[in-house]
Structure formats: C-alpha cells, structure tokens
Design a protein around this motif. Structure first.
Motif, PDB file in Angstrom:
ATOM      1  N   THR A 163      50.548  35.234 106.360  1.00  8.50           N
ATOM      2  CA  THR A 163      50.762  33.795 106.205  1.00  8.50           C
ATOM      3  C   THR A 163      51.717  33.294 107.282  1.00  8.50           C
ATOM      4  O   THR A 163      52.874  33.733 107.366  1.00  8.50           O
ATOM      5  N   ALA A 164      51.234  32.373 108.114  1.00  4.83           N
ATOM      6  CA  ALA A 164      51.998  31.937 109.292  1.00  4.83           C
ATOM      7  C   ALA A 164      53.345  31.342 108.920  1.00  4.83           C
ATOM      8  O   ALA A 164      54.358  31.594 109.589  1.00  4.83           O
ATOM      9  N   ALA A 181      59.021  37.449  99.100  1.00  3.98           N
ATOM     10  CA  ALA A 181      57.976  36.723  99.820  1.00  3.98           C
ATOM     11  C   ALA A 181      56.604  37.179  99.335  1.00  3.98           C
ATOM     12  O   ALA A 181      56.314  38.381  99.309  1.00  3.98           O
ATOM     13  N   LEU A 182      55.766  36.208  98.974  1.00  6.59           N
ATOM     14  CA  LEU A 182      54.445  36.510  98.436  1.00  6.59           C
ATOM     15  C   LEU A 182      53.357  36.078  99.411  1.00  6.59           C
ATOM     16  O   LEU A 182      53.344  34.925  99.876  1.00  6.59           O
ATOM     17  N   SER A 183      52.453  36.995  99.708  1.00  6.19           N
ATOM     18  CA  SER A 183      51.304  36.675 100.555  1.00  6.19           C
ATOM     19  C   SER A 183      50.268  37.763 100.372  1.00  6.19           C
ATOM     20  O   SER A 183      50.534  38.933 100.692  1.00  6.19           O
ATOM     21  N   LYS A 226      48.241  29.310  96.507  1.00  6.71           N
ATOM     22  CA  LYS A 226      48.247  29.896  95.158  1.00  6.71           C
ATOM     23  C   LYS A 226      49.407  30.873  94.998  1.00  6.71           C
ATOM     24  O   LYS A 226      49.997  30.973  93.923  1.00  6.71           O
ATOM     25  N   SER A 227      49.765  31.577  96.065  1.00  6.89           N
ATOM     26  CA  SER A 227      50.936  32.470  96.008  1.00  6.89           C
ATOM     27  C   SER A 227      52.198  31.681  95.711  1.00  6.89           C
ATOM     28  O   SER A 227      53.111  32.162  95.034  1.00  6.89           O
ATOM     29  N   GLY A 228      52.255  30.453  96.221  1.00  8.44           N
ATOM     30  CA  GLY A 228      53.400  29.600  95.939  1.00  8.44           C
ATOM     31  C   GLY A 228      53.481  29.226  94.484  1.00  8.44           C
ATOM     32  O   GLY A 228      54.575  29.206  93.886  1.00  8.44           O
ATOM     33  N   LEU A 238      55.656  41.077  98.616  1.00  8.13           N
ATOM     34  CA  LEU A 238      54.560  41.427  97.708  1.00  8.13           C
ATOM     35  C   LEU A 238      53.275  41.001  98.405  1.00  8.13           C
ATOM     36  O   LEU A 238      52.978  39.799  98.505  1.00  8.13           O
ATOM     37  N   THR A 239      52.529  41.960  98.920  1.00 16.50           N
ATOM     38  CA  THR A 239      51.291  41.650  99.631  1.00 16.50           C
ATOM     39  C   THR A 239      50.178  42.597  99.172  1.00 16.50           C
ATOM     40  O   THR A 239      50.436  43.624  98.533  1.00 16.50           O
ATOM     41  N   GLY A 240      48.974  42.245  99.596  1.00 15.03           N
ATOM     42  CA  GLY A 240      47.839  43.106  99.326  1.00 15.03           C
ATOM     43  C   GLY A 240      47.448  43.934 100.524  1.00 15.03           C
ATOM     44  O   GLY A 240      46.420  44.609 100.511  1.00 15.03           O
TER      45      GLY A 240
END
Length: 324
Positions: free
Chosen positions: A104-105, A97-99, A54-56, A124-126
């Motif tokens: 994310t491996a 980069a979104l995760s 979904k991040s993609g 951009l991460t949580g």
C-alpha cells in the motif's frame, strides 16, 4: 416469499471459507506474535493503528478493541498522515500497519518517517515478502489462500483473518496486564454495560424510613401491616439492639397460612426466616444480582458492621436500574 437456495448456498460457502481461513491462522501464532506483544506491552506511548480501504475499517475496530481493553490506541488514516496527521505519532508510540498486499503506497510513504522517529512497526500483511513486511520490526502473516468473494477480489476472508489477529493481540495484552472487569467498566461507563459493572447497591437500595422493620415478638398481623406499607413484599425483623434477627417475606406468609397460623396472635419469631442472606453496603449491584440468582431469592438486606439493617434491595430495583 420462499427461500432462495442460491442465497443460502452462497452464505454457507462464505461462512465455511472464512472459518477455514481463521482456523489456519492458529498455526501461525509463534515467536513473532510473542515479540509483537512484548513491543506493545513495553510501549510508553499509544498504539497507532493504520491502514487503507477495508484494512482501514478493520484497523479502526482493532484500535477500538485495544483502547477498551487497557491498551491506549487510536486509528490514523495513512493518507491523512502524509498531509499533517503524522504529527499525531510521537516517539514512544508503536504502530500496527495493516495491508493485505503489503505494498500500500500510503503506508510505504510514511514508513521512513516512522523509522526516523524510532517508532516500532508491527505489520499485518498477507505477503511476507512484501516491502512493508520486510521493513517492519515484526511481521504477522494474515494471508489467505482465497477470498470468499467468488471473484477473489473483494476483501472478505482476508479482512476477517486480520480482525481475528487483532482480537488475539488485544486479548493477549489484556491477560498479560491483569485487566479486570472493573477496569473494563471504566472504559464503558454508559449504557447497560456501565450500569452493570459500575453501579453499587447504595445508589438504588431502600434506606432509612423506607426499610420495613418490626421487632422480635411482634404479631404476624403487625408484620403484614409493615410489609404492605413499605411495598417490598418483606420486612426485616430486628432485636432490641437494632440488629437483624431475620426477615419475613411473602413466601413465609404463604407457608404460615398453609399451616393455619392465626395472624393476630402468632409471634413473628415462630415463622420468620433466620440466618438470611445479607450484603454489605458498597457492593456492586451486579454482585447483588448474582447472589439473588444463585440463592433464588428476590430481596437482600444490607447490614453494617454491627449487623444493623442499612438498606434493602429488591430485584425490581435492579431491573429498574438496568442491571438485571
């Protein structure tokens, strides 16, 4: 079919939760956000957006928004990057980069290679403590306390917040670059948007013998014949030098008839509209539409530097062209 309260309640709960998640995001716009924007502004290459699942999907949209607002960008799938697509990323590029998890491996696999290329990474991460967040040059926190999914599993609030952060970046860069509507149009030449922003009146206005013309001093009846012959509901009125002296429209005709004027003997000079609004050739069609709407008129005469009519544009022309 009747309304199902459970559907409505679910929808309202999701909207409320995602709204609240976005509102928290505003308090996180700090020096890290400014630093990320500075990196992207100084990028000599392209902005590469990457993310899995979904991040993609969100990353694809962020890349598209950046590209259409003046920041060259495209999406690279991190899984494919490990199998050849990493060649799309070169020195001089920047990576977003979104995760949500930051673990994310597929992203962590390519991270060392990005470092070797000296490509700045904005994550951009949580999870600010994650490997992706701590390894990136800049980290932007897009974490949420709870997903809108009742199982707290499906990416919902988190993807919404990430998308909003991406929009915030794109708009901040747009404003910093002084990106204009004309610049935007260059990325959107097709469809109604392109027509509205790029089309000039020269392409759609009536010119040469299509322009209704009568001379000062002619009778109202002659003006009516010219109007009916050209079918624009008006005629220009020119002086002996060919310059625009005024126009005569359907509205002027109605007012003349209300006054009981004799159409066979009354000179056009007495009933035409003087000091009418005009426009210059080369004006954007959208600007012509704005002038018409602001002045509540349906026709504009285009004049040259000598005030001679070179074209007439009607709202119908704008409608046909898809501008109005």
């Amino acid at each position: 079919m009747t309304n199902n309260p459970s559907f409505i309640n679910s929808a309202q709960r999701v909207i409320t939760m995602e709204r609240d998640a976005v509102s928290v995001l505003a308090d996180r716009i700090d020096e890290s956000f400014s630093q990320a924007c500075h990196i992207l502004l100084s990028c000599q290459g392209r902005v590469i957006v990457t993310g899995m699942g979904k991040s993609g999907h969100i990353g694809n949209k962020i890349a598209a928004t950046l590209a259409s607002t003046g920041t060259p960008a495209f999406f690279v799938h991190p899984g494919e990057a490990s199998h050849g697509d990493l060649g799309m990323i070169t020195a001089g590029d920047c990576v977003i980069a979104l995760s949500n998890s930051g673990t994310t491996a597929e992203l962590l696999t390519i991270l060392p290679l990005l470092k070797l290329l000296a490509v700045p990474v904005i994550a951009l991460t949580g999870n600010p403590e994650s490997e992706l967040a701590t390894s990136a040059d800049v980290h932007l926190n897009v974490g949420v306390s709870e997903e809108a999914c009742p199982l707290n599993l499906a990416p919902t609030s988190s993807t919404t917040v990430t998308l909003v952060m991406g929009d915030a970046i794109a708009v901040a860069l747009l404003e910093a670059k002084g990106f204009t509507a004309n610049d935007f149009a260059m990325s959107h030449p097709g469809g109604a948007l392109g027509r509205r922003l790029l089309l000039k009146i020269d392409s759609i206005m009536h010119t040469n013998d299509e322009i209704p013309r009568v001379e000062l001093g002619c009778t109202l009846s002659k003006a009516l014949l010219e109007m009916s012959g050209k079918g624009l509901g008006m005629t220009t009125v020119i002086d002996t030098a060919g310059a625009l002296a005024g126009i005569f429209t359907d509205g002027d005709l109605r007012r003349a008839l209300d006054r009981g004027i004799d159409i066979h003997s009354s000179p056009i000079n007495d009933i035409m509209t003087r000091n009418c609004r005009t426009i210059s050739p080369g004006t954007m069609a959208a600007e012509a539409l704005r002038i018409m709407e602001d002045n509540k008129i349906s026709v504009l005469v285009a004049v040259d530097q000598d005030n001679k009519p070179v074209g007439v544009i009607h709202t119908h022309d704008l409608l046909k062209a898809g501008v109005a």
